[in-house]
Enzyme design. Structure first.
Site, short mmCIF file in Angstrom:
data_model
loop_
_atom_site.label_atom_id
_atom_site.label_comp_id
_atom_site.label_asym_id
_atom_site.label_seq_id
_atom_site.Cartn_x
_atom_site.Cartn_y
_atom_site.Cartn_z
N MET A 93 0.81 -1.21 0.00
CA MET A 93 0.00 0.00 0.00
C MET A 93 0.85 1.27 0.00
O MET A 93 0.32 2.38 0.08
CB MET A 93 -0.93 0.01 1.21
CG MET A 93 -2.02 -1.03 1.14
SD MET A 93 -3.26 -0.58 -0.07
CE MET A 93 -4.35 -1.99 0.05
N ILE A 121 -1.02 -0.84 8.36
CA ILE A 121 -0.09 0.26 8.67
C ILE A 121 1.30 -0.16 8.20
O ILE A 121 1.65 -1.33 8.25
CB ILE A 121 0.01 0.59 10.17
CG1 ILE A 121 0.05 -0.68 11.02
CG2 ILE A 121 -1.10 1.50 10.61
CD1 ILE A 121 0.47 -0.45 12.46
N TYR A 183 3.79 8.20 13.02
CA TYR A 183 2.60 7.36 13.11
C TYR A 183 1.39 8.19 13.56
O TYR A 183 0.31 8.14 12.96
CB TYR A 183 2.88 6.23 14.10
CG TYR A 183 1.70 5.35 14.47
CD1 TYR A 183 1.25 4.36 13.60
CD2 TYR A 183 1.06 5.50 15.70
CE1 TYR A 183 0.19 3.54 13.96
CE2 TYR A 183 -0.01 4.68 16.06
CZ TYR A 183 -0.44 3.70 15.19
OH TYR A 183 -1.49 2.90 15.54
N LYS A 187 -2.36 9.05 11.73
CA LYS A 187 -3.65 8.68 12.33
C LYS A 187 -4.53 9.93 12.55
O LYS A 187 -5.74 9.87 12.37
CB LYS A 187 -3.42 7.92 13.64
CG LYS A 187 -2.78 6.54 13.46
CD LYS A 187 -3.63 5.61 12.60
CE LYS A 187 -3.21 4.15 12.71
NZ LYS A 187 -3.97 3.27 11.79
N ILE A 218 -3.17 -3.05 22.10
CA ILE A 218 -3.75 -4.36 21.79
C ILE A 218 -2.62 -5.38 21.64
O ILE A 218 -1.55 -5.05 21.11
CB ILE A 218 -4.56 -4.31 20.47
CG1 ILE A 218 -5.49 -3.08 20.42
CG2 ILE A 218 -5.34 -5.60 20.25
CD1 ILE A 218 -6.55 -3.02 21.47
N GLU A 221 1.33 -9.24 17.93
CA GLU A 221 2.77 -9.52 18.02
C GLU A 221 3.60 -8.26 17.75
O GLU A 221 4.53 -7.95 18.49
CB GLU A 221 3.11 -10.57 16.97
CG GLU A 221 3.92 -11.73 17.46
CD GLU A 221 4.06 -12.76 16.36
OE1 GLU A 221 5.06 -12.69 15.62
OE2 GLU A 221 3.15 -13.61 16.23
N1 LIG Z 1 -1.88 -3.27 18.21
C1 LIG Z 1 -2.06 -2.11 18.83
O1 LIG Z 1 -1.66 -1.93 19.98
C2 LIG Z 1 -2.79 -0.99 18.13
C3 LIG Z 1 -3.08 0.15 18.87
C4 LIG Z 1 -3.76 1.19 18.25
C5 LIG Z 1 -4.13 1.07 16.92
N2 LIG Z 1 -3.81 -0.05 16.23
C6 LIG Z 1 -4.19 -0.09 14.82
O2 LIG Z 1 -4.75 -1.34 14.47
C7 LIG Z 1 -4.42 -1.67 13.13
C8 LIG Z 1 -3.83 -3.05 13.07
O3 LIG Z 1 -2.71 -3.10 13.93
P1 LIG Z 1 -1.98 -4.47 14.28
O4 LIG Z 1 -1.34 -4.30 15.59
O5 LIG Z 1 -2.91 -5.60 14.05
O6 LIG Z 1 -0.82 -4.45 13.16
P2 LIG Z 1 0.07 -5.65 12.57
O7 LIG Z 1 -0.16 -6.92 13.30
O8 LIG Z 1 1.44 -5.11 12.48
O9 LIG Z 1 -0.54 -5.81 11.12
C9 LIG Z 1 -0.29 -4.88 10.13
C10 LIG Z 1 -0.84 -5.43 8.83
O10 LIG Z 1 -0.53 -4.50 7.78
C11 LIG Z 1 0.19 -5.18 6.75
N3 LIG Z 1 1.16 -4.26 6.15
C12 LIG Z 1 2.33 -3.79 6.66
N4 LIG Z 1 2.95 -2.98 5.79
C13 LIG Z 1 2.17 -2.94 4.70
C14 LIG Z 1 2.28 -2.29 3.43
N5 LIG Z 1 3.34 -1.52 3.14
N6 LIG Z 1 1.29 -2.48 2.51
C15 LIG Z 1 0.23 -3.26 2.80
N7 LIG Z 1 0.07 -3.89 3.97
C16 LIG Z 1 1.03 -3.74 4.91
C17 LIG Z 1 0.87 -6.34 7.46
O11 LIG Z 1 1.11 -7.44 6.58
P3 LIG Z 1 2.42 -7.59 5.67
O12 LIG Z 1 3.60 -7.35 6.53
O13 LIG Z 1 2.27 -9.00 5.17
O14 LIG Z 1 2.25 -6.60 4.57
C18 LIG Z 1 -0.21 -6.76 8.44
O15 LIG Z 1 -1.17 -7.58 7.82
C19 LIG Z 1 -3.47 -0.57 12.63
O16 LIG Z 1 -4.20 0.39 11.90
C20 LIG Z 1 -2.96 0.04 13.92
O17 LIG Z 1 -2.58 1.38 13.76
C21 LIG Z 1 -3.15 -1.08 16.80
#
Ligand SMILES: NC(=O)c1ccc[n+]([C@@H]2O[C@H](COP(=O)([O-])OP(=O)(O)OC[C@H]3O[C@@H](n4cnc5c(N)ncnc54)[C@H](OP(=O)(O)O)[C@@H]3O)[C@@H](O)[C@H]2O)c1
Ligand SMILES: *[C@@H]1O[C@H](CO)[C@@H](O)[C@H](O)[C@H]1NC(C)=O
Ligand SMILES: *[C@@H]1O[C@H](CO)[C@@H](O)[C@H](O)[C@H]1NC(C)=O
Length: 293
Positions: A93, A121, A183, A187, A218, A221
Site C-alpha cells: 500500500m 499500517i 505514526y 492517524k 492491543i 505480536e
Molecule cells: N496493536 C495495537 O496496539 C494498536 C493500537 C492502536 C491502533 N492499532 C491499529 O490497528 C491496526 C492493526 O494493527 P496491528 O497491531 O494488528 O498491526 P500488525 O499486526 O502489524 O498488522 C499490520 C498489517 O498491515 C500489513 N502491512 C504492513 N505494511 C504494509 C504495506 N506496506 N502495505 C500493505 N500492507 C502492509 C501487514 O502485513 P504484511 O507485513 O504481510 O504486509 C499486516 O497484515 C493498525 O491500523 C494500527 O494502527 C493497533
C-alpha cells in the site's frame, strides 16, 4: 379526564416516539451474512482476527497485505470457518495504484462491495523523532493516502449498496503521545479526512457509514514487540478488539472505542485536561528504556 387526554396522551406519544427512535439496534451475526467485505492488513494482528470473525459470520472476503504466504494461510482458515468465499491480493500500500487494484479485484469478482475495512499500517519506529522527513512522507502514503485512494475507488460500489467504511485508528490519532510522531500524524490525518467526508455524506444524503476505531494498546505480536519495553500496561485481546470493530461497523456507529471504558475516559480527559493527560502518559512510560538511535 379532559386534562388527562390533553396532557397525558401526547406526553405518552412523545415518550414512545423517543423510545422507538432511540432504542439501540442490537448486533446480530446475520448482519454480515453474504456481505462482500475487503479487509486490508489481514495477514496478521487485528486484521487477521477480523477476517476470522467475518468468516464465521459467512461473509465474502477479499483480504490484502504484502506477504502472500501468510495470506494463503488466513484464506484457508477463513474457508474452514465458514466464509461464503475468500481470496486475497498481495501487494504494498506504499503504492496508491495498488490500493486501486484491490478495489478493482472486488468489482471484478463480486460486481459490488458492502464493507471496506481499512486497517493496514506501514512499519515505523517507536523512538524520539529522528528528523527523517522521507520516512514521514512514506508513512503518510501507506497509512493515509492509500486509505483515501481505496475509498475513492470503492465509493461508487458503496453508494450502490448503502455500505460502510471502517477506518482503524488509534489513541495516537486523537491524543499526542511521545515516540510516535510520524505514526501519530498519519492517524490524526485519518480523523480529519474521514470526519469531513462523513459530514459531506450527511449533507448530500449519501447513505455510506464511516466508523472510526480508536484503539488503545492491543496484544498483537508487532505492537507488543515495538512497545512492551516502554509501556508496561497489559495489552487488550486482539480477538475481542476485532469483534467489537465489526459490531460497531455493522451498527454503523460513528466511533468504536476499544478497550471501551479506558479509551472513552482518556478522550474525556483530553477534552478537559489535556496537559494532565500528557503528563499521565509521560509518567506511564519507562522513558529510560528508550535508546536514542
Ligand atoms: N496493536 C495495537 O496496539 C494498536 C493500537 C492502536 C491502533 N492499532 C491499529 O490497528 C491496526 C492493526 O494493527 P496491528 O497491531 O494488528 O498491526 P500488525 O499486526 O502489524 O498488522 C499490520 C498489517 O498491515 C500489513 N502491512 C504492513 N505494511 C504494509 C504495506 N506496506 N502495505 C500493505 N500492507 C502492509 C501487514 O502485513 P504484511 O507485513 O504481510 O504486509 C499486516 O497484515 C493498525 O491500523 C494500527 O494502527 C493497533
Ligand atoms: C436489544 O436487546 C435488548 C436486550 O436483549 C432488548 O431489550 C431490546 O428490545 C433489543 N432492541 C432491539 C431494537 O431489538
Ligand atoms: C441506510 O442504509 C442502511 C443499510 O442499508 C439502512 O438500514 C438505512 O435504513 C438507510 N438509511 C436511510 C436514511 O436510507
Amino acid at each position: 379526564m379532559g386534562l388527562l387526554l390533553k396532557i397525558f396522551i401526547p406526553l405518552l406519544g412523545v415518550a414512545l416516539a423517543f423510545y422507538l427512535y432511540s432504542a439501540p439496534m442490537n448486533f446480530s451475526e446475520e448482519m454480515l451474512r453474504g456481505k462482500r467485505v475487503i479487509v486490508t492488513g489481514a495477514s496478521s494482528g487485528i486484521g487477521e482476527q477480523m477476517a476470522y470473525h467475518l468468516a464465521r459470520m459467512e461473509a465474502h472476503l477479499l483480504l490484502t497485505a504484502r506477504t502472500e504466504a501468510k495470506l494463503q494461510k488466513v484464506v484457508e482458515r477463513c474457508l474452514k470457518l465458514g466464509a461464503a468465499s475468500a481470496s486475497y491480493v498481495s501487494g504494498s500500500m506504499e503504492d496508491t495504484a495498488f490500493a486501486e487494484v484491490v478495489v478493482r479485484e472486488a468489482e471484478n469478482t463480486w460486481g459490488g462491495l458492502d464493507m471496506l475495512i481499512l486497517n493496514h499500517i506501514g512499519r515505523t519506529y517507536f523512538n524520539y523523532f529522528n528528523g527523517d522527513v522521507e520516512h514521514v512522507r512514506k508513512l503518510l502514503e501507506t497509512n493515509f493516502l492509500s486509505y483515501v485512494a481505496m475509498t475513492v475507488s470503492a465509493l461508487p460500489m458503496l453508494k450502490e449498496s448503502e455500505g460502510s467504511i471502517v477506518v482503524v485508528s488509534s489513541l495516537a490519532g486523537k491524543t499526542s503521545s511521545p515516540f510516535a510522531a510520524p505514526y501519530s500524524a498519519t492517524k490524526f490525518a485519518l480523523d480529519g479526512f474521514f470526519g469531513s467526508l462523513r459530514n459531506e455524506f450527511i449533507i448530500e444524503k449519501v447513505n455510506v457509514s464511516i466508523t472510526l476505531c480508536i484503539l488503545g494498546y492491543i496484544n498483537t505480536e508487532n505492537a507488543v514487540r515495538a512497545v512492551s519495553h516502554v509501556i508496561q500496561d497489559t495489552p487488550a485481546p486482539k480477538e475481542d478488539c476485532a469483534l467489537q470493530i465489526i459490531q460497531g461497523a455493522a451498527l454503523r456507529q460513528r466511533e468504536v472505542h476499544y478497550p471501551p471504558r479506558l479509551v472513552s475516559i482518556l478522550l474525556l480527559l483530553r477534552a478537559f485536561a489535556p496537559e494532565f493527560l500528557d503528563s499521565l502518559t509521560r509518567n506511564n512510560y519507562k522513558v529510560e528504556n528508550i535508546q536514542r538511535t
